[in-house]
Design an enzyme around this catalytic site. Sequence first.
Site, PDB file in Angstrom:
ATOM      1  CG  ASN A   1      -2.029  -0.883   1.194  1.00  0.00           C
ATOM      2  OD1 ASN A   1      -2.697  -0.974   0.170  1.00  0.00           O
ATOM      3  ND2 ASN A   1      -2.293  -1.592   2.271  1.00  0.00           N
TER       4      ASN A   1
ATOM      5  CG  ASP B   1      -9.585  -5.672  10.642  1.00  0.00           C
ATOM      6  OD1 ASP B   1      -8.816  -5.066  11.406  1.00  0.00           O
ATOM      7  OD2 ASP B   1     -10.517  -5.111  10.029  1.00  0.00           O
TER       8      ASP B   1
ATOM      9  CG  PHE C   1      -5.278   6.461  11.520  1.00  0.00           C
ATOM     10  CD1 PHE C   1      -5.110   6.303  12.879  1.00  0.00           C
ATOM     11  CD2 PHE C   1      -4.906   7.664  10.937  1.00  0.00           C
ATOM     12  CE1 PHE C   1      -4.577   7.316  13.664  1.00  0.00           C
ATOM     13  CE2 PHE C   1      -4.373   8.686  11.704  1.00  0.00           C
ATOM     14  CZ  PHE C   1      -4.205   8.515  13.069  1.00  0.00           C
TER      15      PHE C   1
HETATM   16  O1  C5P Z   1     -10.742  -1.849   7.091  1.00  0.00           O
HETATM   17  P1  C5P Z   1      -9.737  -0.834   6.772  1.00  0.00           P
HETATM   18  O2  C5P Z   1      -8.442  -1.394   6.271  1.00  0.00           O
HETATM   19  O3  C5P Z   1     -10.181   0.274   5.884  1.00  0.00           O
HETATM   20  O4  C5P Z   1      -9.454  -0.147   8.205  1.00  0.00           O
HETATM   21  C1  C5P Z   1      -8.382   0.676   8.441  1.00  0.00           C
HETATM   22  C2  C5P Z   1      -7.981   0.542   9.889  1.00  0.00           C
HETATM   23  O5  C5P Z   1      -7.858  -0.828  10.275  1.00  0.00           O
HETATM   24  C3  C5P Z   1      -6.620   1.113  10.157  1.00  0.00           C
HETATM   25  O6  C5P Z   1      -6.596   1.563  11.483  1.00  0.00           O
HETATM   26  C4  C5P Z   1      -5.702  -0.074   9.952  1.00  0.00           C
HETATM   27  O7  C5P Z   1      -4.448   0.069  10.614  1.00  0.00           O
HETATM   28  C5  C5P Z   1      -6.505  -1.206  10.522  1.00  0.00           C
HETATM   29  N1  C5P Z   1      -6.278  -2.493   9.870  1.00  0.00           N
HETATM   30  C6  C5P Z   1      -5.678  -3.514  10.557  1.00  0.00           C
HETATM   31  N2  C5P Z   1      -5.503  -4.743   9.966  1.00  0.00           N
HETATM   32  C7  C5P Z   1      -5.900  -4.953   8.688  1.00  0.00           C
HETATM   33  C8  C5P Z   1      -6.516  -3.917   7.981  1.00  0.00           C
HETATM   34  C9  C5P Z   1      -6.684  -2.707   8.588  1.00  0.00           C
HETATM   35  O8  C5P Z   1      -5.309  -3.333  11.723  1.00  0.00           O
HETATM   36  N3  C5P Z   1      -5.707  -6.126   8.155  1.00  0.00           N
END
Ligand code: C5P
Length: 400
Positions: free
Chosen positions: A209, A306, A323
């Site tokens: 990313n 997640d 975030f």
């Molecule tokens: O679901 P999304 O990726 O849009 O959410 C973003 C938030 O979730 C951020 O705080 C990111 O650090 C966290 N995140 C995470 N693990 C993932 C995906 C996102 O901790 N696999």
Amino acid sequence: MTLEGKRILLGLTGGVAAYKSAELARALVKAGCDVRAVLTESATRFVGAATLQALTGQTAWLDLWDPRVANQMAHIELSRDRDLIVIAPASADFLAKVANGLADDLLSTLVLARRCPLLVAPAMNVEMWSNPATRRNLLTLQDDGVSIAGPASGDQACGESGLGRMREPAELLDDIEAFFQPKLLAGKRVLVTAGPTEEPIDPVRVITNASSGKMGFAVARAAREAGAEVTLVTGPVSLAAPQGATRIDVRTAAEMFDAVKAAVAGCDVFVAVAAVSDYRVAHPAAQKVKRGAHRTWRLDLVENPDILAWVAKRPRAPFCVGFAAESEKLGEHARAKRRRKGIPLLAANLAQEALGADDNALTLFDDRGEHPLGRGPKIEQARKLIAHVAALMAAQGRRR
Ligand code: C5P
């Protein structure tokens, strides 16, 4: 809070690093501080009073008996209107004097007679630094509530190498700014994820990313400044971790998840700033895939865990902050994401406005609604976020 309007007494003692303190004086003035320099006699062997005078725009003081100070009370007068005394460089001899309450020149006398806090930036030869006498003096100074910035490690002017170099002027400026931040998270443990993750396709290709890590590192710094013990789990970025934070480097989302699992127990706050890859390649190739090996190359992707949602669902979960970088409909997506992850606070911004930049414009979403932080440097946004976290945690504590 910035350094604008802060009144600093900058004390220089005898050490070659004194030439760097001229740069520090300049940086403090540029940051809006009123800087009054006081030099010991040995300091003047390395940098002239005229230099400090020119850079600060005010008299640089040397002498306990300077007749220009009313009642011969330079040791009292020069520090009474100050917010902070900074000694940089602080020689081994000067630290020994302060630790033992000696006062035989202007600088040591005004330090002993001070009412304001004291921050010292030690600078000395590596053997002087590790000498038991200096170690004892440092412990005494810490017990007496003196803040100690550094020293750093590296090549020394004497040709030896090791701990004892004075921190660089820009780093000391950060230390001084940190000193003035309210200690809203004192005694708390904060875990932060930052940067991107990399998911291998083959040994040389990755899915990743776009993320510079700047926002996550700013959050870690702001938490440190607020007095927290900070662990920073970061994907591959080329940034220096904030002073005093424990840094754990990872590459993939799975590694980040493992590092978070290992560090999260006992944490009070978890801030997930990392741009974690949502998918990983199911079967990365062991060898580099040659150009032309596929006319159309299809990759099987499997979903990554997640991390934030996992932490938020733990029993006795820390206070969780998410975030969200969105490209449109910021409020709508942010509110939905906060609900979905089951977290009390989410910080959102438009990706196109923040990516790689030093500025950001975050909006915070919590149970009470949305709170735009305005636009500003990422470190200032991070400080506002930390203040918001501290306020919500205090309110939670009151409700319990
Ligand atoms: O679901 P999304 O990726 O849009 O959410 C973003 C938030 O979730 C951020 O705080 C990111 O650090 C966290 N995140 C995470 N693990 C993932 C995906 C996102 O901790 N696999």
